[in-house]
Design a protein around this motif. Structure first.
Motif, short mmCIF file in Angstrom:
data_model
loop_
_atom_site.label_atom_id
_atom_site.label_comp_id
_atom_site.label_asym_id
_atom_site.label_seq_id
_atom_site.Cartn_x
_atom_site.Cartn_y
_atom_site.Cartn_z
N ARG A 1 0.81 -1.22 0.00
CA ARG A 1 0.00 0.00 0.00
C ARG A 1 0.84 1.26 0.00
O ARG A 1 1.94 1.30 0.56
N LYS B 1 -2.86 4.29 -3.24
CA LYS B 1 -2.98 3.10 -4.08
C LYS B 1 -2.56 1.86 -3.31
O LYS B 1 -1.72 1.93 -2.41
N HIS C 1 -16.25 -1.64 -2.77
CA HIS C 1 -16.56 -0.22 -2.62
C HIS C 1 -16.46 0.24 -1.17
O HIS C 1 -15.90 1.31 -0.87
N VAL D 1 -12.82 0.62 -0.17
CA VAL D 1 -12.25 1.82 -0.78
C VAL D 1 -12.69 3.06 0.00
O VAL D 1 -11.88 3.96 0.30
N ARG D 2 -13.96 3.12 0.35
CA ARG D 2 -14.49 4.27 1.09
C ARG D 2 -13.86 4.37 2.48
O ARG D 2 -13.51 5.47 2.93
N ASN E 1 -10.90 6.48 -0.27
CA ASN E 1 -10.88 6.32 -1.74
C ASN E 1 -9.53 5.86 -2.26
O ASN E 1 -9.11 6.24 -3.36
N GLU E 2 -8.87 5.02 -1.49
CA GLU E 2 -7.61 4.41 -1.93
C GLU E 2 -7.89 3.51 -3.15
O GLU E 2 -8.82 2.71 -3.13
N ASN E 3 -7.11 3.68 -4.18
CA ASN E 3 -7.28 2.91 -5.42
C ASN E 3 -6.70 1.50 -5.20
O ASN E 3 -5.50 1.35 -4.99
N ILE E 4 -7.56 0.49 -5.26
CA ILE E 4 -7.12 -0.88 -4.94
C ILE E 4 -7.13 -1.75 -6.20
O ILE E 4 -8.18 -1.94 -6.82
#
Length: 410
Positions: free
Chosen positions: A231, A236, A263, A266-267, A271-274
């Protein structure tokens, strides 16, 4: 008995759910024996009877009757005359049990007893709290914001236990107010003095792993296993998943229809892009998947030195590197390879290391860290992008660009 004031001290604690009756009695006896040792020099000839349920306490001193004038140890022996004041038919050689009143210990000793008792009970509570949270290390935990400091947020759980969320364990986009519920991973528990320090983390890779277990039933049930998680918190992440059941698509199961399953994760992570990818023991395929969304043309591996030279079309290079160099850096961490990116079809390019006589090695390494290994790969980037991608000063970058341009102008 003159023990009421002191008994009230431990009656405050006798119903504490963390202290069972046997433990409380042991603590009380230990405290009183310490006081007896201090006053009489020893405590082995004393009997202490504690009844915390009734708020009652008795202390008895046992001594041997000796002839008058032959007392050598007043704590262990009592003269015949003094013994007969207690009971008129005592004889030499008999044992005498005499009750010790708390008032006999002195007022200062009684105050010290109370303080020692409170300290011992708190120490016991802290030991139990330490053991409880030590067993929760690596597990998700939720607590409420109690106090916000510059370097940490202080949380309280439902039991009133204090938990610390340091600034460097917070996701950069995190913003909490007093009363907010905060979810994280119990990262570490230490005893500092007698007080446990409980550290919560939202940046640890294991937090993301545990969120997968919490939100995705197949991961919780063990049908899908998480092989690795890397991470850049809040920016990201890459998660490699696998399954022993060929009927299951592990990536699809984790992401869900239109991202429905992932979702909430991520929230939670700002809002980390996984990126979720299929794990494989084929290193070449693993690196190809790890560099997604970039499309790889070819890969040359050095398995011994764990390096990979990846060839891409020019338009795919920026995708492979990613914003801030996160994509290529995480792909390297995920696969265990140092990945170098090369542009397909680019002629007359020169590797940056060829300029080591004009550009310092640490500067070349910084460009390489974000996937910029050749002169043209640097020159194709805008100045603003180079500043954002690297940790270099603008002046340093301008000097490098000047050196590289002069090479091609010649």
């Amino acid at each position: 008995m003159e023990n009421i004031a002191l008994i009230e001290s431990f009656s405050e604690f006798k119903d504490d759910k963390l202290i069972d009756r046997v433990t409380l009695m042991a603590i009380l006896e230990d405290v009183f024996r310490s006081a007896l040792k201090k006053k009489y020099g020893e405590d082995d000839n004393f009997d202490i009877i504690v009844n915390p349920d009734k708020g009652d306490l008795e202390i008895w001193r046992n001594r041997v009757v000796v002839a008058d004038g032959e007392v050598e140890d007043s704590n262990q022996e009592i003269s015949l005359t003094e013994a007969r004041k207690i009971e008129p038919d005592f004889e030499v050689g008999e044992d005498v049990s005499e009750e010790v009143k708390l008032v006999d210990l002195g007022r200062r000793a009684i105050l010290a007893l109370r303080q020692n008792l409170i300290s011992k009970i708190h120490e016991h509570d802290n030991t139990n709290i330490f053991k409880h949270f030590k067993e929760l290390e690596g597990e998700i935990y939720t607590a409420e914001v109690h106090h916000i400091r510059h370097r940490a947020i202080i949380l309280l759980d439902d039991e009133g236990n204090e938990i610390v969320l340091p600034k460097d364990r917070q996701i950069p986009s995190d913003f909490f107010r007093k009363g907010d519920n905060v979810k994280g991973i119990i990262e570490s528990v230490e005893l500092k003095g007698n007080k446990p320090t409980i550290i919560l983390s939202r940046t640890a890779p294991v937090f993301l792993e545990k969120l997968f277990e919490q939100e995705i039933p197949e991961v919780f049930d063990g049908l899908i296993t998480i092989q690795n998680v890397v991470r850049v918190p809040g920016e990201k992440a890459k998660v490699a998943v696998d399954t022993y059941d060929d009927r299951i698509d592990p990536v699809g199961a984790c992401v869900g229809m239109k991202g429905s399953r992932i979702h909430s994760i991520v929230r939670e992570l700002g809002n980390e892009n996984i990126d979720v990818i299929n794990f494989t023991t084929n290193d070449q395929l693993y690196i190809t998947r790890a560099l997604s969304p970039a499309k790889i043309t070819s890969i040359k591996l050095d398995e011994e030195n764990k390096t990979a030279e990846v060839m891409l079309k020019p338009e795919e290079v920026s995708k492979a590197i990613g914003r801030g160099g996160h994509n290529i850096r995480l792909a390297g961490q995920l696969t265990g390879y140092e990945i170098d990116v090369f542009r397909e079809g680019v002629e007359e390019d020169v590797e940056l290391k060829e300029f080591s006589d004009e550009i310092e090695d640490w500067v070349i390494k910084e460009f390489s860290r974000v996937g910029l290994d050749t002169a043209k790969s640097v020159l194709e980037q805008e100045l603003e992008d180079l500043i954002r991608l690297t940790d270099l000063e603008e002046e340093t970058i301008r000097e490098v660009v000047k050196v590289l341009r002069e090479e091609f102008e010649e």
